[in-house]
Motif scaffolding. Sequence first.
Motif, PDB file in Angstrom:
ATOM      1  N   PRO A   1      -5.125 -67.465   9.553  1.00  0.00           N
ATOM      2  CA  PRO A   1      -5.566 -66.745   8.356  1.00  0.00           C
ATOM      3  C   PRO A   1      -5.220 -67.520   7.085  1.00  0.00           C
ATOM      4  O   PRO A   1      -4.172 -68.174   7.011  1.00  0.00           O
ATOM      5  N   ASN A   2      -6.076 -67.412   6.090  1.00  0.00           N
ATOM      6  CA  ASN A   2      -5.858 -68.127   4.831  1.00  0.00           C
ATOM      7  C   ASN A   2      -4.513 -67.793   4.205  1.00  0.00           C
ATOM      8  O   ASN A   2      -3.854 -68.658   3.609  1.00  0.00           O
ATOM      9  N   GLU A   3      -4.087 -66.538   4.343  1.00  0.00           N
ATOM     10  CA  GLU A   3      -2.846 -66.125   3.695  1.00  0.00           C
ATOM     11  C   GLU A   3      -1.604 -66.667   4.384  1.00  0.00           C
ATOM     12  O   GLU A   3      -0.491 -66.475   3.899  1.00  0.00           O
ATOM     13  N   LYS A   4      -1.790 -67.364   5.507  1.00  0.00           N
ATOM     14  CA  LYS A   4      -0.671 -67.989   6.194  1.00  0.00           C
ATOM     15  C   LYS A   4      -0.724 -69.513   6.132  1.00  0.00           C
ATOM     16  O   LYS A   4       0.010 -70.186   6.855  1.00  0.00           O
ATOM     17  N   VAL A   5      -1.592 -70.051   5.279  1.00  0.00           N
ATOM     18  CA  VAL A   5      -1.753 -71.501   5.169  1.00  0.00           C
ATOM     19  C   VAL A   5      -1.678 -71.913   3.703  1.00  0.00           C
ATOM     20  O   VAL A   5      -2.434 -71.407   2.868  1.00  0.00           O
ATOM     21  N   PHE A   6      -0.776 -72.835   3.412  1.00  0.00           N
ATOM     22  CA  PHE A   6      -0.636 -73.386   2.064  1.00  0.00           C
ATOM     23  C   PHE A   6      -1.129 -74.830   2.079  1.00  0.00           C
ATOM     24  O   PHE A   6      -0.465 -75.711   2.605  1.00  0.00           O
ATOM     25  N   GLU A   7      -2.333 -75.054   1.524  1.00  0.00           N
ATOM     26  CA  GLU A   7      -2.921 -76.393   1.440  1.00  0.00           C
ATOM     27  C   GLU A   7      -2.474 -77.026   0.120  1.00  0.00           C
ATOM     28  O   GLU A   7      -3.123 -76.867  -0.911  1.00  0.00           O
TER      29      GLU A   7
ATOM     30  N   ASN B   1      -4.479 -84.761 -12.725  1.00  0.00           N
ATOM     31  CA  ASN B   1      -5.396 -83.704 -13.130  1.00  0.00           C
ATOM     32  C   ASN B   1      -5.746 -82.729 -12.015  1.00  0.00           C
ATOM     33  O   ASN B   1      -6.665 -81.911 -12.163  1.00  0.00           O
ATOM     34  N   PHE B   2      -5.039 -82.798 -10.910  1.00  0.00           N
ATOM     35  CA  PHE B   2      -5.299 -81.879  -9.809  1.00  0.00           C
ATOM     36  C   PHE B   2      -5.148 -80.431 -10.277  1.00  0.00           C
ATOM     37  O   PHE B   2      -4.158 -80.061 -10.911  1.00  0.00           O
ATOM     38  N   VAL B   3      -6.143 -79.614  -9.943  1.00  0.00           N
ATOM     39  CA  VAL B   3      -6.142 -78.212 -10.358  1.00  0.00           C
ATOM     40  C   VAL B   3      -5.326 -77.368  -9.383  1.00  0.00           C
ATOM     41  O   VAL B   3      -5.603 -77.336  -8.186  1.00  0.00           O
ATOM     42  N   GLN B   4      -4.311 -76.697  -9.907  1.00  0.00           N
ATOM     43  CA  GLN B   4      -3.562 -75.704  -9.162  1.00  0.00           C
ATOM     44  C   GLN B   4      -4.012 -74.345  -9.696  1.00  0.00           C
ATOM     45  O   GLN B   4      -3.464 -73.833 -10.669  1.00  0.00           O
ATOM     46  N   ASN B   5      -5.016 -73.796  -9.031  1.00  0.00           N
ATOM     47  CA  ASN B   5      -5.625 -72.564  -9.523  1.00  0.00           C
ATOM     48  C   ASN B   5      -4.846 -71.340  -9.051  1.00  0.00           C
ATOM     49  O   ASN B   5      -3.778 -71.440  -8.443  1.00  0.00           O
ATOM     50  N   GLU B   6      -5.373 -70.165  -9.325  1.00  0.00           N
ATOM     51  CA  GLU B   6      -4.672 -68.923  -8.985  1.00  0.00           C
ATOM     52  C   GLU B   6      -4.407 -68.824  -7.493  1.00  0.00           C
ATOM     53  O   GLU B   6      -3.313 -68.407  -7.063  1.00  0.00           O
ATOM     54  N   GLU B   7      -5.383 -69.208  -6.672  1.00  0.00           N
ATOM     55  CA  GLU B   7      -5.214 -69.154  -5.219  1.00  0.00           C
ATOM     56  C   GLU B   7      -4.102 -70.104  -4.760  1.00  0.00           C
ATOM     57  O   GLU B   7      -3.345 -69.791  -3.839  1.00  0.00           O
ATOM     58  N   TRP B   8      -4.023 -71.287  -5.393  1.00  0.00           N
ATOM     59  CA  TRP B   8      -2.963 -72.250  -5.046  1.00  0.00           C
ATOM     60  C   TRP B   8      -1.590 -71.626  -5.311  1.00  0.00           C
ATOM     61  O   TRP B   8      -0.689 -71.705  -4.470  1.00  0.00           O
ATOM     62  N   TYR B   9      -1.430 -71.004  -6.474  1.00  0.00           N
ATOM     63  CA  TYR B   9      -0.136 -70.416  -6.811  1.00  0.00           C
ATOM     64  C   TYR B   9       0.185 -69.210  -5.927  1.00  0.00           C
ATOM     65  O   TYR B   9       1.355 -68.967  -5.596  1.00  0.00           O
ATOM     66  N   GLN B  10      -0.828 -68.466  -5.525  1.00  0.00           N
ATOM     67  CA  GLN B  10      -0.607 -67.359  -4.603  1.00  0.00           C
ATOM     68  C   GLN B  10      -0.094 -67.869  -3.260  1.00  0.00           C
ATOM     69  O   GLN B  10       0.842 -67.294  -2.680  1.00  0.00           O
TER      70      GLN B  10
ATOM     71  N   HIS C   1       1.446 -70.688  -2.742  1.00  0.00           N
ATOM     72  CA  HIS C   1       2.798 -71.201  -2.988  1.00  0.00           C
ATOM     73  C   HIS C   1       3.822 -70.066  -2.976  1.00  0.00           C
ATOM     74  O   HIS C   1       4.913 -70.182  -2.383  1.00  0.00           O
ATOM     75  N   GLN C   2       3.477 -68.960  -3.610  1.00  0.00           N
ATOM     76  CA  GLN C   2       4.374 -67.811  -3.660  1.00  0.00           C
ATOM     77  C   GLN C   2       4.580 -67.219  -2.264  1.00  0.00           C
ATOM     78  O   GLN C   2       5.717 -66.876  -1.884  1.00  0.00           O
ATOM     79  N   LEU C   3       3.510 -67.094  -1.484  1.00  0.00           N
ATOM     80  CA  LEU C   3       3.623 -66.553  -0.124  1.00  0.00           C
ATOM     81  C   LEU C   3       4.498 -67.448   0.746  1.00  0.00           C
ATOM     82  O   LEU C   3       5.297 -66.949   1.555  1.00  0.00           O
ATOM     83  N   TYR C   4       4.364 -68.741   0.570  1.00  0.00           N
ATOM     84  CA  TYR C   4       5.194 -69.679   1.334  1.00  0.00           C
ATOM     85  C   TYR C   4       6.666 -69.530   0.959  1.00  0.00           C
ATOM     86  O   TYR C   4       7.543 -69.454   1.834  1.00  0.00           O
TER      87      TYR C   4
END
Length: 281
Positions: free
Chosen positions: A123-129, A190-199, A201-204
């Motif tokens: 699941p996406n919510e268990k993977v931090f890319e 310039n790599f974009v760390q968008n809202e999904e990236w931070y989410q 990161h927080q879940l991890y």
Amino acid sequence: MNKTLKTNIKEAKLAIKNAEYIIIGGGSGLSSAAGVEYSGKRFTENFSPFIKKYGLTDMYSSGFYPFPTQEERWAYWAKHIYVNRFELGATNLYKDLFQLVKEKEYFVITTNVDSQFEKSGFPNEKVFEVQGNYGYLQCAKRCHDNVYYNETLVREMIDQTEDCKIPSNLVPKCPICGGNMDPHLRINENFVQNEEWYQSHQLYNQFLQNTEGKKIAFLEMGVGFNTPGIIRYPFEQMTYQNNHATLIRFNRAHPVGIKENKDKTIVFMQDIQDIVSAIMT
């Protein structure tokens, strides 16, 4: 199978079985072991026009090639993204890995950008890319923090590529500033760390907090020294700090870790697919 290997497999099975939590760290060697090779036959069969025209030698170094025009750059990148993200389905190794951990409390942190974890059932919510994903574009100047799914555009670019160029009207432009776009990969500052990236990161981080003092198995899979601060060094540090942790390292080129973790580390230098299959039986 030699005695040491049999013992290591037995110990790895037990560590995974007894673990209250499992953290998988996926590096480039994991995808290579799964067949997602960036060189050799897979490269020459897919990129022969680009090899002939530019002298490219592999997909990794080709990502840094100074193409003369955006039309040429995106002809290459469209093919690169397509063969690694959209053409390739879930590989057996990643599917086996999911079967191995799916009943456990687990999380994945990966520097890979090919979505193999997602395709294989994670699941996406268990993977931090951490390093991005081939399936998205971003503003090259990071004028804003949105990313854009690119499958339709990538397929159109490939269909209209001639002589290693795409039509100018297909060159992606930032919808905000009108400048160039990049694949959503950590290739510069310039790599974009968008809202999904931070989410993610927080879940991890929340998952890590839950594992403190618990029985945990770290599966470090194909992680080299390009970005050791993301997976390798933190896994070693957390193993050292937790008396109930086991580090299971899959790495042919760099098997040796810190000496303090010697008795808490199981090392496999063999093919990752073979070892995962053996652990599952």
